[in-house]
Design a protein around this motif. Structure first.
Motif, PDB file in Angstrom:
ATOM      1  N   ASN A 240      25.518  44.803  50.301  1.00  0.00           N
ATOM      2  CA  ASN A 240      25.982  45.493  49.097  1.00  0.00           C
ATOM      3  C   ASN A 240      27.505  45.544  49.051  1.00  0.00           C
ATOM      4  O   ASN A 240      28.127  45.297  48.008  1.00  0.00           O
ATOM      5  CB  ASN A 240      25.405  46.906  49.061  1.00  0.00           C
ATOM      6  CG  ASN A 240      25.826  47.675  47.826  1.00  0.00           C
ATOM      7  OD1 ASN A 240      25.359  47.412  46.729  1.00  0.00           O
ATOM      8  ND2 ASN A 240      26.703  48.643  48.007  1.00  0.00           N
ATOM      9  N   GLU A 241      28.125  45.853  50.193  1.00  0.00           N
ATOM     10  CA  GLU A 241      29.587  45.879  50.249  1.00  0.00           C
ATOM     11  C   GLU A 241      30.167  44.483  50.079  1.00  0.00           C
ATOM     12  O   GLU A 241      31.207  44.294  49.439  1.00  0.00           O
ATOM     13  CB  GLU A 241      30.043  46.474  51.582  1.00  0.00           C
ATOM     14  CG  GLU A 241      29.712  47.947  51.745  1.00  0.00           C
ATOM     15  CD  GLU A 241      30.368  48.823  50.683  1.00  0.00           C
ATOM     16  OE1 GLU A 241      31.519  48.532  50.308  1.00  0.00           O
ATOM     17  OE2 GLU A 241      29.738  49.791  50.236  1.00  0.00           O
ATOM     18  N   ALA A 242      29.477  43.485  50.625  1.00  0.00           N
ATOM     19  CA  ALA A 242      29.941  42.108  50.467  1.00  0.00           C
ATOM     20  C   ALA A 242      29.902  41.684  49.001  1.00  0.00           C
ATOM     21  O   ALA A 242      30.805  41.001  48.511  1.00  0.00           O
ATOM     22  CB  ALA A 242      29.081  41.170  51.316  1.00  0.00           C
ATOM     23  N   CYS A 243      28.857  42.100  48.285  1.00  0.00           N
ATOM     24  CA  CYS A 243      28.759  41.779  46.854  1.00  0.00           C
ATOM     25  C   CYS A 243      29.922  42.383  46.080  1.00  0.00           C
ATOM     26  O   CYS A 243      30.488  41.751  45.177  1.00  0.00           O
ATOM     27  CB  CYS A 243      27.429  42.286  46.291  1.00  0.00           C
ATOM     28  SG  CYS A 243      25.977  41.377  46.867  1.00  0.00           S
ATOM     29  N   LYS A 244      30.283  43.610  46.406  1.00  0.00           N
ATOM     30  CA  LYS A 244      31.428  44.253  45.746  1.00  0.00           C
ATOM     31  C   LYS A 244      32.698  43.446  45.981  1.00  0.00           C
ATOM     32  O   LYS A 244      33.496  43.231  45.063  1.00  0.00           O
ATOM     33  CB  LYS A 244      31.625  45.679  46.283  1.00  0.00           C
ATOM     34  CG  LYS A 244      30.551  46.667  45.929  1.00  0.00           C
ATOM     35  CD  LYS A 244      30.949  48.026  46.510  1.00  0.00           C
ATOM     36  CE  LYS A 244      29.833  49.030  46.419  1.00  0.00           C
ATOM     37  NZ  LYS A 244      30.191  50.309  47.079  1.00  0.00           N
ATOM     38  N   ARG A 245      32.890  43.019  47.227  1.00  0.00           N
ATOM     39  CA  ARG A 245      34.114  42.281  47.564  1.00  0.00           C
ATOM     40  C   ARG A 245      34.125  40.899  46.906  1.00  0.00           C
ATOM     41  O   ARG A 245      35.170  40.429  46.456  1.00  0.00           O
ATOM     42  CB  ARG A 245      34.244  42.150  49.086  1.00  0.00           C
ATOM     43  CG  ARG A 245      34.517  43.476  49.788  1.00  0.00           C
ATOM     44  CD  ARG A 245      34.458  43.342  51.306  1.00  0.00           C
ATOM     45  NE  ARG A 245      34.615  44.614  51.967  1.00  0.00           N
ATOM     46  CZ  ARG A 245      35.753  45.068  52.483  1.00  0.00           C
ATOM     47  NH1 ARG A 245      36.853  44.333  52.392  1.00  0.00           N
ATOM     48  NH2 ARG A 245      35.810  46.242  53.076  1.00  0.00           N
ATOM     49  N   LEU A 246      32.960  40.254  46.847  1.00  0.00           N
ATOM     50  CA  LEU A 246      32.889  38.934  46.219  1.00  0.00           C
ATOM     51  C   LEU A 246      33.300  38.988  44.756  1.00  0.00           C
ATOM     52  O   LEU A 246      33.969  38.076  44.254  1.00  0.00           O
ATOM     53  CB  LEU A 246      31.466  38.374  46.328  1.00  0.00           C
ATOM     54  CG  LEU A 246      31.068  37.689  47.626  1.00  0.00           C
ATOM     55  CD1 LEU A 246      29.568  37.415  47.629  1.00  0.00           C
ATOM     56  CD2 LEU A 246      31.839  36.393  47.819  1.00  0.00           C
ATOM     57  N   THR A 247      32.897  40.041  44.061  1.00  0.00           N
ATOM     58  CA  THR A 247      33.156  40.130  42.623  1.00  0.00           C
ATOM     59  C   THR A 247      34.455  40.857  42.297  1.00  0.00           C
ATOM     60  O   THR A 247      34.797  41.015  41.126  1.00  0.00           O
ATOM     61  CB  THR A 247      31.992  40.851  41.913  1.00  0.00           C
ATOM     62  OG1 THR A 247      31.781  42.135  42.504  1.00  0.00           O
ATOM     63  CG2 THR A 247      30.717  40.031  42.040  1.00  0.00           C
ATOM     64  N   SER A 248      35.196  41.286  43.331  1.00  0.00           N
ATOM     65  CA  SER A 248      36.462  41.979  43.090  1.00  0.00           C
ATOM     66  C   SER A 248      37.632  41.017  42.939  1.00  0.00           C
ATOM     67  O   SER A 248      38.707  41.404  42.483  1.00  0.00           O
ATOM     68  CB  SER A 248      36.761  42.947  44.236  1.00  0.00           C
ATOM     69  OG  SER A 248      37.086  42.235  45.420  1.00  0.00           O
ATOM     70  N   HIS A 249      37.430  39.741  43.366  1.00  0.00           N
ATOM     71  CA  HIS A 249      38.479  38.715  43.315  1.00  0.00           C
ATOM     72  C   HIS A 249      39.697  39.103  44.156  1.00  0.00           C
ATOM     73  O   HIS A 249      40.819  38.701  43.871  1.00  0.00           O
ATOM     74  CB  HIS A 249      38.916  38.445  41.870  1.00  0.00           C
ATOM     75  CG  HIS A 249      37.783  38.168  40.935  1.00  0.00           C
ATOM     76  ND1 HIS A 249      36.977  37.068  41.060  1.00  0.00           N
ATOM     77  CD2 HIS A 249      37.296  38.878  39.889  1.00  0.00           C
ATOM     78  CE1 HIS A 249      36.049  37.086  40.103  1.00  0.00           C
ATOM     79  NE2 HIS A 249      36.216  38.184  39.389  1.00  0.00           N
ATOM     80  N   LYS A 250      39.456  39.906  45.223  1.00  0.00           N
ATOM     81  CA  LYS A 250      40.562  40.335  46.081  1.00  0.00           C
ATOM     82  C   LYS A 250      40.321  39.909  47.523  1.00  0.00           C
ATOM     83  O   LYS A 250      40.540  40.656  48.465  1.00  0.00           O
ATOM     84  CB  LYS A 250      40.720  41.860  46.008  1.00  0.00           C
ATOM     85  CG  LYS A 250      41.088  42.376  44.626  1.00  0.00           C
ATOM     86  CD  LYS A 250      41.185  43.894  44.625  1.00  0.00           C
ATOM     87  CE  LYS A 250      41.529  44.421  43.235  1.00  0.00           C
ATOM     88  NZ  LYS A 250      41.581  45.899  43.190  1.00  0.00           N
ATOM     89  N   PHE A 251      39.851  38.674  47.709  1.00  0.00           N
ATOM     90  CA  PHE A 251      39.596  38.187  49.052  1.00  0.00           C
ATOM     91  C   PHE A 251      40.088  36.753  49.170  1.00  0.00           C
ATOM     92  O   PHE A 251      40.234  36.045  48.180  1.00  0.00           O
ATOM     93  CB  PHE A 251      38.101  38.256  49.376  1.00  0.00           C
ATOM     94  CG  PHE A 251      37.245  37.327  48.540  1.00  0.00           C
ATOM     95  CD1 PHE A 251      36.894  36.071  49.015  1.00  0.00           C
ATOM     96  CD2 PHE A 251      36.808  37.700  47.274  1.00  0.00           C
ATOM     97  CE1 PHE A 251      36.119  35.206  48.248  1.00  0.00           C
ATOM     98  CE2 PHE A 251      36.029  36.853  46.503  1.00  0.00           C
ATOM     99  CZ  PHE A 251      35.683  35.602  46.991  1.00  0.00           C
ATOM    100  N   GLU A 252      40.362  36.334  50.402  1.00  0.00           N
ATOM    101  CA  GLU A 252      40.877  34.987  50.631  1.00  0.00           C
ATOM    102  C   GLU A 252      39.743  33.977  50.778  1.00  0.00           C
ATOM    103  O   GLU A 252      39.817  32.874  50.245  1.00  0.00           O
ATOM    104  CB  GLU A 252      41.764  34.982  51.885  1.00  0.00           C
ATOM    105  CG  GLU A 252      43.042  35.813  51.720  1.00  0.00           C
ATOM    106  CD  GLU A 252      43.903  35.779  52.962  1.00  0.00           C
ATOM    107  OE1 GLU A 252      43.515  35.087  53.937  1.00  0.00           O
ATOM    108  OE2 GLU A 252      44.948  36.446  52.967  1.00  0.00           O
ATOM    109  N   ASN A 253      38.699  34.338  51.506  1.00  0.00           N
ATOM    110  CA  ASN A 253      37.570  33.437  51.688  1.00  0.00           C
ATOM    111  C   ASN A 253      36.337  34.246  52.069  1.00  0.00           C
ATOM    112  O   ASN A 253      36.417  35.441  52.380  1.00  0.00           O
ATOM    113  CB  ASN A 253      37.879  32.368  52.750  1.00  0.00           C
ATOM    114  CG  ASN A 253      38.362  32.984  54.049  1.00  0.00           C
ATOM    115  OD1 ASN A 253      37.649  33.767  54.663  1.00  0.00           O
ATOM    116  ND2 ASN A 253      39.581  32.656  54.459  1.00  0.00           N
TER     117      ASN A 253
END
Length: 299
Positions: A240-253
């Motif tokens: 669930n937390e990974a999904c939030k990060r994936l859709t936040s566009h605030k990650f490098e990879n």
């Protein structure tokens, strides 16, 4: 308050209750009540636990939660930091279809509404295409008084049964046992412990110790009261937390997300992610972007 039986402060001269809140964070304990509720998250982000499932929520979304469905809107960690000053805002409409309104729902004209509510006791998320219309009627219910409140409430019920498609249930476990107050508090504390430590190397012994139980007793207790094993719940929290990060566009990879969400390897992350969501991380992100593009084209 009884955790996993919460009492809504009902005014004796009203059959439909509205509650407008603006607080530092959402009510932080797992609970349920005999009233159904429709909650419009006007600002704030976090995780909704409903029954035995969890869902990331964000501003603008609307959720229907059926009577006696255990639930918790868990605000993201930043909302508990006083220096952030990011209050949540939400409007909720409470009503008890089996209480004073039961005779109204038994009217022939409202049988489709009653049937719809009976089919969705496990709750659902209102489709985004219906959000604006439902939110507008919720505001009318909030602002009206007397018989006009009931008129707008009936419009709200018609709006719900007119939602597009077949909404997916928030919870897939319909027969969680009732809990005493002490058990509800313990489950809530266990949830909080896992959600605060999911990014670390958390073990069964760690969480059992936090619950003041042996590992064997904890496994039986947690499965009985949540429908989850410890590992399955921890995996859902992390995904669930990974999904939030994936859709936040605030990650490098994707590897960065995997490790920050507590996974030790990208291989394990990909396997667990697909088991929980039915898609690989890349497929999940592509589907999300496609949905965003479709909505922008129809707007």
């Amino acid at each position: 308050m009884k955790v996993l039986q919460f009492t809504i402060p009902v005014a004796h001269d009203k059959s439909v209750i509205t509650d407008q809140v603006e607080l530092p964070y959402h009510y932080p304990h797992l609970h349920r009540h005999k009233e159904a509720q429709l909650t419009w998250v006007q600002s704030g982000e976090g995780t909704l636990i409903a029954g035995n499932n969890m869902h990331a929520y964000t501003a603008g979304e609307i959720y229907y939660i059926g009577p006696n469905l255990p639930h918790l809107f868990k605000s993201n960690p930043e909302y508990f930091k006083s220096e952030q000053h990011r209050p949540v805002k939400a409007l909720t409409v409470f009503f008890n279809p089996d209480g004073v309104l039961s005779s109204m729902f038994d009217l022939p004209e409202l049988r489709p509404v009653k049937q719809f509510l009976n089919q969705h006791t496990q709750g659902f998320k209102v489709p985004v295409t219906n959000n604006d219309a439902i939110a507008a009627i919720m505001m009318q219910v909030r602002e009206a008084s007397g018989s006009k409140k009931l008129v707008h409430f009936l419009e709200l019920m018609q709006g719900l049964i007119a939602v597009e498609g077949k909404p997916e249930a928030l919870s897939t476990h319909g027969n969680l046992p009732s809990m005493a107050e002490s058990e509800g508090i313990r489950i809530g504390n266990i949830y909080n412990y896992i959600m605060q430590n999911y990014n670390n190397a958390i073990t069964l012994d760690d969480v059992a110790r936090a619950a003041c139980m042996t590992s064997e007793s904890f496994c039986r207790y947690f499965k009985k009261h949540t429908g989850h094993t410890f590992v399955s719940f921890l995996n859902e929290v992390r995904v669930n937390e990974a999904c939030k990060r994936l859709t936040s566009h605030k990650f490098e990879n994707v590897s960065e997300i995997a490790f920050k969400c507590g996974f030790k390897s990208i291989t394990n992350f990909n396997r667990v992610f697909k088991a929980v969501t039915g898609n690989s991380p890349r497929e999940y992100l592509d589907n999300y972007l496609n949905n965003i593009n479709s909505l922008s084209q129809t707007a």
